[in-house]
Scaffold this motif. Structure first.
Motif, PDB file in Angstrom:
ATOM      1  N   ASP A   1       7.814 -29.698 -20.527  1.00 56.65           N
ATOM      2  CA  ASP A   1       6.600 -29.833 -19.751  1.00 56.65           C
ATOM      3  C   ASP A   1       6.319 -28.600 -18.911  1.00 56.65           C
ATOM      4  OD1 ASP A   1       6.056 -32.224 -20.791  1.00 56.65           O
ATOM      5  OD2 ASP A   1       6.813 -33.411 -19.126  1.00 56.65           O
ATOM      6  N   SER A   2       7.239 -27.645 -18.883  1.00 59.29           N
ATOM      7  CA  SER A   2       6.999 -26.463 -18.064  1.00 59.29           C
ATOM      8  C   SER A   2       6.036 -25.534 -18.794  1.00 59.29           C
ATOM      9  CB  SER A   2       8.314 -25.744 -17.783  1.00 59.29           C
ATOM     10  OG  SER A   2       8.712 -25.014 -18.912  1.00 59.29           O
ATOM     11  N   VAL A   3       5.181 -24.877 -18.005  1.00 53.43           N
ATOM     12  CA  VAL A   3       4.142 -24.038 -18.593  1.00 53.43           C
ATOM     13  C   VAL A   3       4.751 -22.913 -19.420  1.00 53.43           C
ATOM     14  CG1 VAL A   3       2.194 -22.531 -18.085  1.00 53.43           C
ATOM     15  CG2 VAL A   3       2.541 -24.625 -16.756  1.00 53.43           C
ATOM     16  N   GLY A   4       5.850 -22.354 -18.911  1.00 48.91           N
ATOM     17  CA  GLY A   4       6.502 -21.260 -19.630  1.00 48.91           C
ATOM     18  C   GLY A   4       6.905 -21.667 -21.030  1.00 48.91           C
ATOM     19  N   ALA A   5       7.505 -22.861 -21.144  1.00 44.62           N
ATOM     20  CA  ALA A   5       7.971 -23.324 -22.444  1.00 44.62           C
ATOM     21  C   ALA A   5       6.798 -23.587 -23.380  1.00 44.62           C
ATOM     22  CB  ALA A   5       8.810 -24.587 -22.270  1.00 44.62           C
ATOM     23  N   ILE A   6       5.692 -24.081 -22.813  1.00 42.93           N
ATOM     24  CA  ILE A   6       4.518 -24.355 -23.639  1.00 42.93           C
ATOM     25  C   ILE A   6       3.973 -23.058 -24.223  1.00 42.93           C
ATOM     26  CG2 ILE A   6       2.133 -25.137 -23.581  1.00 42.93           C
ATOM     27  CD1 ILE A   6       3.082 -27.069 -21.299  1.00 42.93           C
ATOM     28  N   VAL A   7       3.847 -22.035 -23.339  1.00 39.86           N
ATOM     29  CA  VAL A   7       3.343 -20.745 -23.792  1.00 39.86           C
ATOM     30  C   VAL A   7       4.282 -20.171 -24.854  1.00 39.86           C
ATOM     31  CG1 VAL A   7       2.863 -18.372 -23.102  1.00 39.86           C
ATOM     32  CG2 VAL A   7       2.139 -20.270 -21.642  1.00 39.86           C
ATOM     33  N   ARG A   8       5.583 -20.245 -24.584  1.00 32.98           N
ATOM     34  CA  ARG A   8       6.562 -19.717 -25.539  1.00 32.98           C
ATOM     35  C   ARG A   8       6.436 -20.428 -26.886  1.00 32.98           C
ATOM     36  NH1 ARG A   8      11.622 -20.996 -23.370  1.00 32.98           N
ATOM     37  NH2 ARG A   8      10.694 -20.610 -21.345  1.00 32.98           N
ATOM     38  N   GLY A   9       6.298 -21.755 -26.807  1.00 32.56           N
ATOM     39  CA  GLY A   9       6.153 -22.536 -28.042  1.00 32.56           C
ATOM     40  C   GLY A   9       4.937 -22.103 -28.830  1.00 32.56           C
ATOM     41  N   TYR A  10       3.829 -21.853 -28.124  1.00 32.73           N
ATOM     42  CA  TYR A  10       2.600 -21.464 -28.812  1.00 32.73           C
ATOM     43  C   TYR A  10       2.755 -20.084 -29.440  1.00 32.73           C
ATOM     44  CZ  TYR A  10      -2.255 -20.617 -29.836  1.00 32.73           C
ATOM     45  OH  TYR A  10      -3.414 -20.343 -30.497  1.00 32.73           O
TER      46      TYR A  10
END
Lengths: 272, 429
Positions: free
Chosen positions: B29-38
């Motif tokens: 749920d952390s923004v960093g992980a979301i960006v990394r995933g994308y």
């Protein structure tokens, strides 16, 4: 498919009675006889390794069991009843699932979608994604598969071993009783072979009858309970794995004979 | 935001513990992980809507700078949307064909044949509009059955079949319309599709309802996934998507609700009927492709036809059916084009119509190699194509340049597709 009652061959059916029995099965393609009088017994909870050189008839034999090539003569007995398999659907209905070497997974679909391919669960016309995902996850958990990051991962992003795992789990999803694995460890690395062999073992430990086709003797001796060797379309031996050693099995594969085991020399030569 | 434990995909698995794996399903749920995933996804070759959205933004800025007085006016934006409609409708059908890795080069001229059927029925025999529409759509379906049978049952490569039909159907249109002729379409209902508008209040009402419905469905799905511990996206992403959709829908409605009449004496405002038509078809076909067994099987055949066959899917039936869908959508596209132009000519649906539609699907993110694509690709790509056509029209570039630029854009989109695919293949393992 017709199911006829059958006289039990060796005593009472019960735990330990074979899942699948082939008795004197013959199969020809035109003038070429590929399978000669094949006898094979496969037990639940056991891994039966099916070995043999290229062209020995392994593929034909599993296709006969899968209903793709119906046998010409001989009996196929499934769970004590004689059955006639006229198509893959007959076999699937009995609980026979084949995991082919070339996997038959669609790269552009995710793990759940692949496991339910062609047999999707629906509510009305709408796919019941939640129930399928749950069932896929349960099956993978039951097989102690821990290597997948997500069941919603595309299959294209999986490693060879993970793909093999998904293909096997797909076969298990359908209450299958007999799972046939066609060279599941070919083209896999060491660690991935390890994963797949563990999975094959667990498949048997959860009560499935498993036919495991392999060219790799290390894998065979690691995972199998019984070894059945095919030589030029005949069963050279069908024995518990602890009664043979690696050299003997190699001899059975290449010459059809090893010591007291194997095909009578005269018969073997007649087959050439 | 949610009470769930935060786990990043990179977090270590409990070795041999009771964990059943799948930690990626309870996504970070952390923004960093979301960006990394994308970023990982895009690097892995899954570009999604990125090229089309970039295209819309860049081209929009470009033409706004070059033609500040005309491009970004409500009148021109409305024109642009209505221009995009026939391309988008045609591309929607083509997405199904492209998903199987097939091509339908005849879809454009099929839209011409269907439009000719429509126009002749309206003009010659004075049929009511709905009879003409049904006849045109039935023509498209039948043509689809014919094309699909040649490809799926006879087994001729679709490229060859539809190249032959590309010529053949032009002959049929010519026969129906007559050499050099033009059949006017004067039926008020048919003309109204592209030229009449919803009342402004109704437009707003539908837009708001649409946004609420979308938000409700998305949130309900997210909640049920979380409750049943299924794979789900982070809530931020779901909310961000709802906000984005709401902004686009309400923004477009706002622009279309401004009085765009050139003279102060009349009022011209509201959403052209063609826009909700595209929207309804977008929703229906998206549902078909994403939520039904049929759609799943289309993807499966496109991804691995042999696997689909072994799974008991009737591959031939699927193969024929996508051409039927393409034919049907071509008919609807032909009707929309006839409505916009007010006439049908022997050249209807010929020329660059098909090139535009294939370009739209591919720019939107549908792969020419099969297996990857969504219906919304046709809408996003259709907008890109329409912006190019519209902007070049405003710039008054010469016809030769128009051809070169449009061809170049299609090549660019196909290159992106091919490179993304190569990326996806090499990224494995």
């Amino acid at each position: 498919m017709s199911v006829l009652p059958d006289r039990p061959s060796d005593g009472h059916p019960g735990p330990g009675s074979p899942t699948l029995e082939l008795r004197g099965v013959n199969k020809s393609f035109g003038a070429v006889q590929v399978l000669h009088d094949v006898h094979l017994t496969v037990y639940p909870g056991q891994v039966t390794a099916l070995v043999g050189d290229n062209g020995a008839g392994k593929s034909t034999l599993i296709k006969a069991i899968a209903g793709i090539h119906p046998v010409d003569s001989g009996e196929v007995v499934f769970e004590g009843r004689r059955v006639h398999l006229h198509g893959p659907r007959d076999a699937a209905r009995l609980g026979i699932e084949v995991v082919y070497q070339d996997l038959a997974l669609a790269d552009n679909l995710d793990v759940v979608q692949n496991m339910f391919l062609g047999r999707e669960r629906k509510r009305g016309v709408v796919l019941d994604e939640a129930s399928m995902e749950q069932a896929a996850r349960d099956t993978l958990t039951k097989l102690s598969v821990r290597t997948l990051k997500s069941v919603r991962q595309l299959v294209s992003s999986l490693s060879g071993g993970q793909r093999q795992t998904v293909a096997i789990a797909k076969a298990v999803l359908w209450e299958s009783k007999l799972v046939i694995l066609d060279e599941p460890t070919a083209a896999l690395g060491v660690a991935q072979t390890r994963q797949v062999l563990d999975l094959v073992r667990r498949l048997a430990d959860t009560g499935h009858a498993v036919i495991f086709i392999s060219h790799n003797m290390v894998d065979v001796f690691e995972v199998a309970d019984r070894v059945a060797a095919l030589y030029l379309g005949r069963i050279a031996a069908d024995v518990p794995v602890d009664q043979v050693d690696r050299a003997q099995v190699v001899e059975l594969i290449t010459a059809g004979r090893s010591g007291d085991l194997g095909i009578e020399p005269t018969v073997a030569e007649a087959g050439v | 935001m949610s009470g769930n434990t935060i786990q990043t995909p990179t977090s270590a698995q409990e070795p041999g513990g009771a964990s059943s794996g799948f930690e990626g399903d309870r996504a970070a749920d952390s923004v960093g992980a979301i960006v990394r995933g994308y970023v990982d996804k895009v690097r892995g070759g899954d570009l999604g809507a990125l090229p089309a959205v970039l295209g819309i933004v860049v081209l929009g800025i470009l033409f706004t700078v070059l033609r500040p007085d005309t491009f970004l006016t409500p009148l021109n934006l409305t024109n642009l949307l209505v221009q995009a409609v026939p391309i988008t409708l045609l591309a929607m059908g083509l997405v199904f064909v492209l998903l199987l890795g097939e091509i339908d080069l005849s879809a454009g001229v099929v839209s011409g044949v269907c439009a000719a059927v429509l126009a002749q029925l309206l003009a010659e025999s004075g049929s009511p509009w709905w009879v003409a529409v049904l006849a045109a759509v039935a023509t498209g379906m039948l043509i689809g059955v014919f094309t699909g049978s040649l490809v799926g049952i006879v087994g001729i490569p679709s490229f060859v079949v539809t190249l032959a039909l590309f010529l053949g159907w032009q002959g049929v249109t010519l026969r129906l319309i007559g050499q050099g002729g033009t059949v006017p379409v004067r039926d008020p209902v048919i003309n109204g599709i592209s030229n009449d508008t919803l009342p402004v209040w109704l437009g707003w009402l539908l837009a708001v309802l649409l946004v609420l419905l979308y938000a409700g469905l998305q949130l309900a799905r997210w909640r049920s996934q979380r409750a049943r511990k299924l794979a789900s996206e982070p809530l931020v992403i779901v909310v961000a998507r709802i906000v984005l959709i709401a902004a686009v829908v309400l923004g477009v409605t706002a622009v279309l609700s401004v009085d765009r009449a050139l003279s102060a004496a009349v009022e011209l405002a509201g959403i052209p009927y063609a826009v909700p038509l595209v929207l309804v078809l977008l929703l229906a076909l998206t549902f078909l492709l994403g939520r039904t067994g049929y759609g799943r099987h289309v993807y499966a055949v496109g991804g691995n036809a042999e696997a689909a066959r072994r799974a008991g899917i009737d591959v031939t039936r699927i193969r024929v059916s996508v051409f039927v869908i393409a034919g049907t959508m071509a008919a609807i596209s032909g009707i929309a084009a006839a409505s916009r132009l007010g006439s049908v000519t022997p050249g209807s649906g010929a020329g660059n119509t098909l090139l535009y539609a294939v370009g739209a699907a591919v720019i939107g993110g549908t792969s020419l190699f099969g297996g990857r694509g969504r219906v919304r690709d046709a809408v996003l790509g259709g907008l890109v194509i329409a912006i190019i056509a519209n902007g070049l029209g405003l710039l008054g570039v010469q016809a030769y340049l128009n051809f070169i630029i449009t061809g170049g854009v299609l090549l660019l989109a196909a290159s992106v597709d091919a490179l993304a695919r190569r990326r996806a293949t090499t990224a494995r393992r």
